[in-house]
Write an enzyme that holds these catalytic residues in place. Structure first.
Site, PDB file in Angstrom:
ATOM      1  CE  LYS A  83      11.856  11.407  30.640  1.00  0.00           C
ATOM      2  NZ  LYS A  83      11.839  10.127  31.313  1.00  0.00           N
TER       3      LYS A  83
ATOM      4  CD  GLU B 116      10.671   6.947  35.231  1.00  0.00           C
ATOM      5  OE1 GLU B 116       9.526   6.535  35.036  1.00  0.00           O
ATOM      6  OE2 GLU B 116      10.932   7.952  35.905  1.00  0.00           O
TER       7      GLU B 116
ATOM      8  NE  ARG C  84      13.296  18.772  37.008  1.00  0.00           N
ATOM      9  CZ  ARG C  84      12.996  17.559  36.572  1.00  0.00           C
ATOM     10  NH1 ARG C  84      13.027  16.528  37.391  1.00  0.00           N
ATOM     11  NH2 ARG C  84      12.650  17.361  35.322  1.00  0.00           N
TER      12      ARG C  84
HETATM   13  P1  ATP Z   1      10.726  14.269  33.365  1.00  0.00           P
HETATM   14  O1  ATP Z   1      10.322  14.920  34.654  1.00  0.00           O
HETATM   15  O2  ATP Z   1      11.039  15.227  32.272  1.00  0.00           O
HETATM   16  O3  ATP Z   1       9.822  13.168  32.924  1.00  0.00           O
HETATM   17  P2  ATP Z   1      12.395  12.384  34.699  1.00  0.00           P
HETATM   18  O4  ATP Z   1      13.191  12.854  35.827  1.00  0.00           O
HETATM   19  O5  ATP Z   1      11.166  11.622  35.047  1.00  0.00           O
HETATM   20  O6  ATP Z   1      12.148  13.580  33.708  1.00  0.00           O
HETATM   21  P3  ATP Z   1      14.135  10.196  34.051  1.00  0.00           P
HETATM   22  O7  ATP Z   1      14.176   9.400  32.813  1.00  0.00           O
HETATM   23  O8  ATP Z   1      13.684   9.551  35.303  1.00  0.00           O
HETATM   24  O9  ATP Z   1      13.224  11.461  33.711  1.00  0.00           O
HETATM   25  O10 ATP Z   1      15.521  10.932  34.289  1.00  0.00           O
HETATM   26  C1  ATP Z   1      16.746  10.277  34.302  1.00  0.00           C
HETATM   27  C2  ATP Z   1      17.709  11.060  35.156  1.00  0.00           C
HETATM   28  O11 ATP Z   1      17.807  12.403  34.671  1.00  0.00           O
HETATM   29  C3  ATP Z   1      17.241  11.138  36.583  1.00  0.00           C
HETATM   30  O12 ATP Z   1      18.337  10.862  37.424  1.00  0.00           O
HETATM   31  C4  ATP Z   1      16.756  12.535  36.737  1.00  0.00           C
HETATM   32  O13 ATP Z   1      16.929  12.994  38.050  1.00  0.00           O
HETATM   33  C5  ATP Z   1      17.639  13.303  35.738  1.00  0.00           C
HETATM   34  N1  ATP Z   1      16.970  14.525  35.273  1.00  0.00           N
HETATM   35  C6  ATP Z   1      15.739  14.638  34.728  1.00  0.00           C
HETATM   36  N2  ATP Z   1      15.437  15.917  34.477  1.00  0.00           N
HETATM   37  C7  ATP Z   1      16.509  16.653  34.868  1.00  0.00           C
HETATM   38  C8  ATP Z   1      16.822  18.058  34.878  1.00  0.00           C
HETATM   39  N3  ATP Z   1      15.964  18.973  34.434  1.00  0.00           N
HETATM   40  N4  ATP Z   1      18.029  18.437  35.364  1.00  0.00           N
HETATM   41  C9  ATP Z   1      18.910  17.532  35.797  1.00  0.00           C
HETATM   42  N5  ATP Z   1      18.684  16.210  35.824  1.00  0.00           N
HETATM   43  C10 ATP Z   1      17.498  15.761  35.368  1.00  0.00           C
HETATM   44 MG    MG Z   2      12.030  10.081  36.778  1.00  0.00          MG
END
Ligand code: ATP
Ligand code: MG
Length: 557
Positions: free
Chosen positions: A270, A34, A260
């Site tokens: 984030k 995102e 994760r």
């Molecule tokens: P945050 O919780 O930090 O806002 P998010 O998951 O909402 O992160 P996205 O932009 O949706 O952020 O993430 C893109 C991809 O990265 C998704 O497929 C998500 O599952 C993966 N991702 C995010 N954080 C991690 C992590 N700590 N370890 C592995 N994959 C991750």
């Molecule tokens: Mg997400």
């Protein structure tokens, strides 16, 4: 273990089975961020996994921005994410994709669901919706709007789309099961009214699909064979499957979840990273202390070491915390092998070599790297006055101190052995200069009198050097799990995470070096030019990492 003998992770096993049974003929993955923040080390793991699988199985990986929430998104994030993926060494298939490319299709499918009697426009406000939804232990009850006719729903949805209805006044929801044990299945929202301009579609829409409605359909449109995401989406899988079963999608992706990546002394949220930026705790998203890809890049981490770290972290379904020292280790290991050596005195102390003629200069030759001939040689000016580090001189010391001491000898790296004679002090008793003498004929040789030097120290010529600023970073948090329990992660910020040293003296060659070069400053650590603060008349270096793990000792106490 070599590449080929490494055991398969659970996703690789699934892929190989799917290829072997002919369920799929080629692998299609995607990395779906995102665009609402900068990528962090957790995202690096997802990138390495998704792009890595495509590469390993000669398939394709898309970069798709899941841009369903215009209010939190920005082109700044789109651009930074693209740069980060490329810097990590990956190439996406074809053009960058956006879920917003599919807004027309998603809208048509919403109409399709309404016509099938599987979606309705609900007028309950947020509070009422929550009450009707029930709880984990209690079934929800159907919204009073659930029984509107198809015609009424089509008319209302059109009013949502045309902007006739107010934001928050209603939403389009799927008709699934208000008593379902999985809360995700209790008539989830498909569309909301948001009178916001979008970075891709501008003012075309005032209704936006929910992330849950859009995500799986985006995968289906792109023919994603293995939709890989993190474990928190496991609960959403039945819903994603419901959409795929109830819509005429061009393909039927399957979702697989992995745990994760969590790293101790580090934050991978984030929202929290944004707070550090917004409250000026750090110097932007790319502050070298941030676990963002842009921060790690600015600090001097190599893409290769980050990829290696992500691979070492493994792909499993069990949550765990990886030790940050593993990350530090992979970087140190890469830089030790590949970083050219240089000398830089961080806290200069002048040494006058009283038996060395004032008008004499010699050129000392030093290797670019102790065991990499391909990294060439360096020329170092040697004169009567040099700088050494303040820590490398003591008036008197015990035997463990193998540096410069009055009446004792030390070798200057790549140059003479010297012996100290006198410490010159100011009126406050601070040592401001040291007088010493060289031992003749000791460049690359032991002294003729047989009295060897105990240690080796680094130095630079006082006449020919480059003045620079050096920034020493340490971990941003003092706690292994910042914010664990009831604590606030902001309370465990390390007050000593940045030290700025000015007036450092580097060997003259640093000024003409390629700014992309990562150096080992001998006896000090690994350093990388800071593009943000360096200018034509000011050279700034970031310390990427020290030579040794100093935290291991602290933790052992
Ligand atoms: P945050 O919780 O930090 O806002 P998010 O998951 O909402 O992160 P996205 O932009 O949706 O952020 O993430 C893109 C991809 O990265 C998704 O497929 C998500 O599952 C993966 N991702 C995010 N954080 C991690 C992590 N700590 N370890 C592995 N994959 C991750
Ligand atoms: Mg997400």
């Amino acid at each position: 273990m070599s590449e080929t003998s490494k055991p398969l992770n659970f996703i690789e096993k699934i892929i190989e089975a799917d290829l072997n049974t002919g369920k799929i003929t080629s692998v299609q993955t995607r990395f779906p961020p995102e665009p609402n923040g900068y990528l962090h080390i957790g995202h690096a793991k997802s990138i390495v996994l998704n792009f890595g699988l495509a590469k390993k199985y000669k398939g394709k990986c898309n970069l798709r921005f899941d841009d369903t929430n215009p209010v939190k998104e920005d082109m700044e994030f789109v651009d930074s994410i693209k740069a980060d993926v490329q810097w990590l060494g990956f190439e996406w298939e074809g053009d960058v994709k956006y879920t917003s490319d599919y807004f027309d299709q998603l809208y048509d499918w919403a109409i399709y669901l309404i016509k099938e009697g599987k979606a309705y426009v609900c007028d309950l406000d947020q509070d009422e919706t929550r009450k009707y939804r029930g709880t984990l232990t209690e079934a929800g009850k159907p919204s009073p709007y659930r029984s509107l006719s198809v015609e009424e729903n089509l008319e209302l949805f059109e009013k949502m789309r045309s902007g006739e209805l107010e934001e928050g006044s209603c939403s389009l929801r799927a008709i699934i099961d208000m008593a379902h044990p999985n809360m995700q299945m209790r008539d989830p929202v498909l569309y909301r009214i948001k009178k916001a301009s979008h970075h891709q579609t501008e003012d075309k829409w005032c209704i936006y699909p929910s992330y849950d409605y859009a995500h799986g359909q985006g995968d289906a449109i792109e023919g994603v064979t293995h939709s890989i995401c993190t474990l928190e989406f496991e609960e959403h899988r039945p819903l994603y499957n419901w959409f795929i079963e109830n819509l005429p999608t061009p393909s039927k992706p399957h979702q697989y979840e992995f745990s994760r990546l969590n790293v101790n002394y580090t934050i991978t949220s984030k929202r929290k990273l944004k707070q550090l930026v917004d409250e000026n705790v750090v110097d932007g998203w790319d502050d070298p202390r941030m676990p963002t890809i842009s921060g790690m890049r600015r600090r001097g981490f190599t893409p290769k070491s980050l990829r290696k770290f992500c691979e070492l972290a493994g792909v499993t379904r069990t949550d765990g915390i990886v030790d940050v020292s593993t990350l530090e280790f992979t970087i140190r290991e890469d830089l030790n092998k590949n970083a050219p050596r240089a000398m830089c005195v961080l806290n200069p102390l002048k040494v006058v070599l009283t038996n060395y003629p004032e008008d004499k200069t010699e050129t000392m030759i030093a290797p670019g790297h102790p065991n990499r001939d391909d990294l060439g040689e360096r020329s170092l000016a040697f004169d009567r006055e040099i700088f050494i580090d303040q820590d490398d001189f003591r008036e008197s010391a015990n035997k463990k101190y193998k540096r410069l001491v009055i009446g004792k000898r030390v070798r200057l790296r790549n140059a003479y052995i010297i012996e100290a004679d006198e410490a010159i002090k100011d009126d406050k008793g601070n040592i401001v200069e040291v007088h010493a003498h060289i031992i003749e004929d000791t460049v690359g040789k032991n002294p003729a009198d047989g009295i060897k030097a105990k240690g080796v120290i680094h130095w630079v010529s006082a006449k020919e050097n480059v003045d620079c600023e050096v920034r020493i970073y340490d971990r941003l948090f003092t706690e292994a799990e910042p914010g664990a329990g009831d604590s606030d992660f902001m309370d465990s910020i390390n007050p000593d995470s940045l030290k700025i040293l000015t007036g450092c003296k580097g060997e003259a060659g640093l000024i003409t070096a390629n700014p992309e070069t990562r150096f080992q400053f001998e006896r000090e650590g690994y350093f990388f030019q800071d593009k943000k603060h360096s200018s034509t008349d000011k050279l700034v270096f970031n310390r990427t990492i020290g030579l040794r793990d100093t935290w291991a000792k602290i933790e052992a106490k």
